[in-house]
Design a protein around this motif. Structure first.
Motif, PDB file in Angstrom:
ATOM      1  N   UNK A   1     -34.124 -18.740  18.535  1.00 58.09           N
ATOM      2  CA  UNK A   1     -35.085 -17.811  17.940  1.00 58.09           C
ATOM      3  C   UNK A   1     -34.618 -17.350  16.560  1.00 58.09           C
ATOM      4  N   UNK A   2     -33.306 -17.132  16.393  1.00 55.34           N
ATOM      5  CA  UNK A   2     -32.784 -16.693  15.100  1.00 55.34           C
ATOM      6  C   UNK A   2     -32.994 -17.748  14.030  1.00 55.34           C
ATOM      7  N   UNK A   3     -32.744 -18.996  14.366  1.00 56.13           N
ATOM      8  CA  UNK A   3     -32.915 -20.051  13.365  1.00 56.13           C
ATOM      9  C   UNK A   3     -34.395 -20.228  13.001  1.00 56.13           C
ATOM     10  N   UNK A   4     -35.263 -20.200  14.011  1.00 55.96           N
ATOM     11  CA  UNK A   4     -36.688 -20.337  13.727  1.00 55.96           C
ATOM     12  C   UNK A   4     -37.202 -19.165  12.902  1.00 55.96           C
ATOM     13  N   UNK A   5     -36.705 -17.954  13.181  1.00 57.66           N
ATOM     14  CA  UNK A   5     -37.083 -16.799  12.368  1.00 57.66           C
ATOM     15  C   UNK A   5     -36.663 -16.996  10.918  1.00 57.66           C
ATOM     16  N   UNK A   6     -35.478 -17.549  10.707  1.00 56.96           N
ATOM     17  CA  UNK A   6     -35.020 -17.796   9.335  1.00 56.96           C
ATOM     18  C   UNK A   6     -35.895 -18.838   8.633  1.00 56.96           C
ATOM     19  N   UNK A   7     -36.364 -19.822   9.370  1.00 55.51           N
ATOM     20  CA  UNK A   7     -37.288 -20.802   8.782  1.00 55.51           C
ATOM     21  C   UNK A   7     -38.594 -20.128   8.397  1.00 55.51           C
ATOM     22  N   UNK A   8     -39.119 -19.267   9.275  1.00 54.79           N
ATOM     23  CA  UNK A   8     -40.348 -18.534   8.945  1.00 54.79           C
ATOM     24  C   UNK A   8     -40.141 -17.663   7.709  1.00 54.79           C
ATOM     25  N   UNK A   9     -39.008 -16.987   7.645  1.00 50.98           N
ATOM     26  CA  UNK A   9     -38.710 -16.155   6.479  1.00 50.98           C
ATOM     27  C   UNK A   9     -38.575 -17.003   5.224  1.00 50.98           C
ATOM     28  N   UNK A  10     -38.034 -18.192   5.375  1.00 48.74           N
ATOM     29  CA  UNK A  10     -37.823 -19.085   4.229  1.00 48.74           C
ATOM     30  C   UNK A  10     -39.141 -19.468   3.574  1.00 48.74           C
ATOM     31  N   UNK A  11     -40.185 -19.616   4.362  1.00 51.29           N
ATOM     32  CA  UNK A  11     -41.464 -20.073   3.818  1.00 51.29           C
ATOM     33  C   UNK A  11     -42.545 -19.006   3.859  1.00 51.29           C
ATOM     34  N   UNK A  12     -42.158 -17.743   4.054  1.00 52.06           N
ATOM     35  CA  UNK A  12     -43.137 -16.659   3.965  1.00 52.06           C
ATOM     36  C   UNK A  12     -43.544 -16.454   2.520  1.00 52.06           C
ATOM     37  N   UNK A  13     -44.822 -16.248   2.283  1.00 49.98           N
ATOM     38  CA  UNK A  13     -45.351 -16.251   0.916  1.00 49.98           C
ATOM     39  C   UNK A  13     -45.630 -14.852   0.375  1.00 49.98           C
TER      40      UNK A  13
END
Length: 861
Positions: free
Chosen positions: A545-557
């Motif tokens: 979940x932590x890694x996926x959250x970081x991916x979401x944060x990485x591509x949040x606009x």
């Protein structure tokens, strides 16, 4: 019944445990323990002199030891062969040969495995192996126990592949002729059948024809149906060894005769061999011989011989595609209808059947029907090829719907596994099966969900790829129920005990930025990932979940959303009350360093990480110390000099104030590692060249996200301004309808002039917005999924500027206009800012950009 008194406790012999009968169970449990103890005589007999060598000990145990000791020696034979092969062959192997004559099943099975291991490890030459081991293997082939015989047979078949031809011919093939005669035992003839298939691939076709085929024909006509069925299954290997011509003249007639055998097992073996040999038959043989046999099998399967249904349904896809070229349209339709009938077998009651008759179906028959439907699900991709993907919706969609909604879990599980193949075959029409995808995501069985999630990113990519509609918003419209289905699937996995499925699901959800919009991810998934990190009790699930959250944060606009998530990570994890949350914060920081640029980590997470050096829990400090080398690698000198000083100060405090011995040991080891590390500088260096390129690529993408946000805001403002102007003009025209047409024309001209004056700037911004949006749709594309990979060439980054202190090999180019134009203007308001020392713009570019912007402002004035 005797009353129980709690006020006074009696520890007398009679009432220690209540009634004396309660002790009976203890004595029963204790008896086997006493029986298992060894007497002094048995211990003396099992004792071996410690001064004996391994070879001497093995010989002694095989000569006078017990069976369990002899079995241990046989299991240790590969080790003895590696250590001292000559002495093992001379002294130990003869003893093993003697013992195997009277050995039990366990020692026989162990010896078969050990002999095979010696062959695979090549401890001795193949000539020595055949001379020493082959005779022992052949002697035990006809053991009275079927399991032992099969174990030695498997060893022999592996040995045949490695033996030279002459050895196989003299030692195996010649004795095999006598062993396969009718006068021999059933077990001996079965062994001969299996050896025939292996030997046929060893020799040339003329030798097989002269020495092997006569015995093959004899075994195909054996009086025992078990022998005929066994030999029939070996005909495929024989056919591969003798070639196409002999297969047509010798093997095919035998298969035709065996296909009409009275034994159902023989007919089944003949059918499966025919299907496997389809590629060796020409068109005439397929149309005149194979096709009539297959048609008769299909007709008899429902009427007289249901035993072949399971095998027929398993091979039907291969059969239909193998005979595709010779089918008439009528035959093509007939086989398709036959497949449809098998796909719903056992689900629809026939005319004249009532409920009572349905209940009379035996459990065995129900299992058979489930296996048939499962095989139909397995063959579904092959049937799409058979009917052509263009005709899928017309011919097979109803069957696809039934199989995805089948009442049995194994059928739905198989459909979930093959769903990716189906979507790949449909390609651009994959969106037509989105309802079934949603159904399987919401399936009540987690096994089905686990099978589907394996290829979920690829499935979503195929189903949302609809020609020119590449925007994430338009993609979402093709699967309207996708987001509720994904959230339901995650919640069901979270409430189950199968945490591996939950972990796998969270890992695959990292693909969603390429599928749905940033706002949908923020409101429906990103907050959920943070909740899982805070509340879940399974460490692998929390890390996923932590890694996926970081991916979401990485591509949040949206900058505001990014700041909110960062603040929650620091406050709820890094400064959380539970030490477990603070440990997860350090895990999250590792993913941040992996996915984001160095400047991003240094700005938001560097100091919160260092604060944990004062953590009251030793485990947190210990994990932090292990992470410090990675933290130091994010620094660049001289920009981050103050952060480096903070890091050194924290390390000094740890060395001086740490009281826990384990933490102090790790601190000292970390200090030595940090001293050996070299910090990268702002300018390019050869030793950090690839890492710097990768970091700058991440930083460039972060800048693009900023530009996307700003350009979208400007676009919205311009659209709102234009609509307001149009509304005002409309009202003015309505009120001043009596005004002359000349005045109206002048107003229109002024409007067109003002719009044309800013058209150049708008066109440039529009082109940059298109490029930015194209970047957002390509996040986590399969070929970009691992953003850790470093580009091989400097041109991969897309930069164009010469860096001071670097040669011609380090020349980079700014091919992206949007990055050039907005660097100076957006650096102050950036969510992922880079310091001025990291900015690769040359002063000439900045001046030229400044002049252009001033000129454009003068023109607009």
């Amino acid at each position: 019944m005797r009353p129980i008194i709690f006020s006074k406790m009696d520890f007398s012999h009679s009432s220690l445990f209540g009634y004396i009968e309660d002790l009976q169970e203890l004595t029963i449990i204790e008896r086997p323990v006493r029986r298992s103890l060894k007497t002094p005589e048995e211990i003396e007999r099992l004792t071996v002199d410690e001064e004996l060598s391994d070879i001497e000990r093995a010989v002694y145990l095989l000569s006078s030891g017990q069976d369990i000791q002899g079995t241990s020696v046989v299991a240790n034979l590969p080790v003895l062969m590696r250590q001292n092969p000559a002495e093992t062959l001379r002294r130990v192997l003869p003893k093993i040969r003697e013992v195997l004559h009277v050995a039990g099943v366990e020692m026989q099975l162990t010896a078969a495995v050990s002999f095979l291991t010696v062959l695979q490890e090549e401890s001795v030459s193949i000539h020595t192996y055949s001379h020493s081991f082959l005779h022992i293997i052949l002697q035990n082939l006809e053991h009275r126990d079927t399991g032992v015989s099969n174990a030695w047979l498997e060893t022999l078949l592996a040995v045949i592949e490695a033996l030279p031809k002459e050895t196989v011919r003299h030692e195996i093939l010649n004795p095999l002729v006598s062993k396969g005669q009718l006068s021999q035992t059933l077990q001996s003839r079965l062994v001969s059948c299996k050896i025939m298939g292996k030997v046929a691939n060893k020799f040339e076709a003329h030798i097989v024809k002269r020495e092997v085929l006569p015995l093959v024909k004899s075994l195909c006509q054996d009086v025992e149906y078990e022998v005929r069925a066994c030999m029939c299954r070996q005909l495929e290997h024989v056919a591969r060894g003798i070639g196409t011509e002999l297969t047509k003249t010798v093997v095919l007639p035998e298969l035709v005769e065996l296909a009409r055998d009275e034994g159902s097992n023989v007919r089944l073996a003949a059918f499966e061999t025919l299907v496997n040999l389809l590629d060796m038959f020409d068109a005439d043989d397929r149309s005149q011989t194979v096709l009539p046999l297959v048609k008769s099998f299909c007709e008899k399967s429902f009427k007289t011989d249901e035993s072949i249904l399971v095998s027929l349904s398993f091979h039907l896809g291969k059969l239909c595609n193998g005979l595709y070229g010779i089918f008439t349209p009528e035959q093509h339709l007939r086989f398709l209808e036959f497949y449809k009938k098998l796909s719903t077998l056992g689900l629809q009651q026939e005319n004249g059947h009532n409920d009572n008759q349905l209940h009379l179906q035996t459990l065995e028959q129900e299992k058979k029907y489930i296996s048939v439907r499962k095989n139909c699900a397995y063959n579904f991709p092959a049937m799409i090829v058979f009917v052509d993907p263009k005709n899928f919706h017309l011919e097979l969609y109803s069957i696809f719907f039934c199989l995805c909604h089948d009442p049995e879990v194994p059928v739905r599980y198989t459909m979930a596994i093959s769903f990716f193949e189906v979507a790949k075959l449909l390609n651009s029409d994959g969106y037509t099966i989105h309802k079934e995808l949603v159904t399987l995501l919401q399936d009540e069985s987690l096994e089905v969900l686990d099978a589907l999630v394996g290829h979920l990113p690829e499935i979503l990519e195929l189903m949302t790829n609809r020609g020119e509609n590449n925007g994430s918003e338009s993609k979402l419209l093709s699967i309207p129920d996708l987001i509720p289905a994904l959230t339901t699937a995650e919640q069901r996995a979270a409430t189950s005990l199968k945490w591996r499925t939950h972990e796998k699901l969270l890992q695959k959800y990292a693909c969603l930025p390429h599928i749905i919009s940033s706002d949908q991810i923020y409101y429906r998934f990103l907050q959920r990932m943070l909740t899982i990190i805070l509340t879940n009790n399974v460490l692998p699930v929390q890390k996923a979940a932590a890694r996926t959250l970081c991916v979401y944060l990485r591509y949040n606009r949206k900058q505001e959303q990014r700041h909110e998530v960062i603040q929650k990570l620091i406050e709820q994890l890094g400064q959380g009350k539970s030490y477990w949350n603070r440990l997860r914060f350090l895990d999250t920081c590792e993913f941040i360093m992996e996915l984001f640029s160095k400047s991003f980590f240094c700005k938001y997470f560097f100091l919160p990480v260092l604060e944990l050096t004062h953590d009251p829990v030793a485990n947190v400090r210990m994990k932090l110390c292990c992470l410090l080398p990675k933290v130091k690698s994010t620094l660049k000198i001289p920009t981050d000099k103050h952060l480096l000083q903070q890091l050194e100060l924290c390390i000094r405090k740890l060395l001086c104030q740490e009281k826990d011995k384990d933490v102090l040991t790790i601190v000292k080891r970390t200090v030595l590692e940090l001293d050996r590390m070299e910090i990268s500088v702002d300018a390019f260096q050869k030793r950090f060249y690839e890492n710097d390129l990768l970091d700058q690529e991440k930083e460039r993408q972060e800048h693009l996200l900023l530009e996307m946000e700003q350009l979208e805001k400007e676009k919205q403002k311009n659209e709102g301004r234009s609509t307001n102007i149009n509304d005002k003009m409309f009202e003015k025209k309505r009120r001043d309808s009596k005004t002359s047409s000349v005045l109206a024309k002048s107003i229109n001209l002024s409007i067109s002039g003002s719009s044309s004056g800013t058209s150049a700037g708008k066109e440039e911004k529009k082109s940059k917005l298109v490029r930015s949006q194209s970047f957002s749709t390509q996040v986590l594309h399969p070929k970009y999924s691992n953003i850790d990979k470093c580009p091989n060439k400097s041109s991969a980054t897309g930069y164009t500027s010469s860096v001071p202190g670097m040669g011609k090999s380090c020349m980079l180019s700014f091919s992206d206009d949007s990055f050039r134009t907005h660097a100076a203007g957006n650096s102050g308001n950036a969510a992922f800012p880079s310091s001025s020392s990291r900015n690769l713009f040359s002063s000439a570019d900045q001046k030229s950009n400044g002049n252009k912007e001033s000129q454009s402002r003068k023109m607009s004035m």
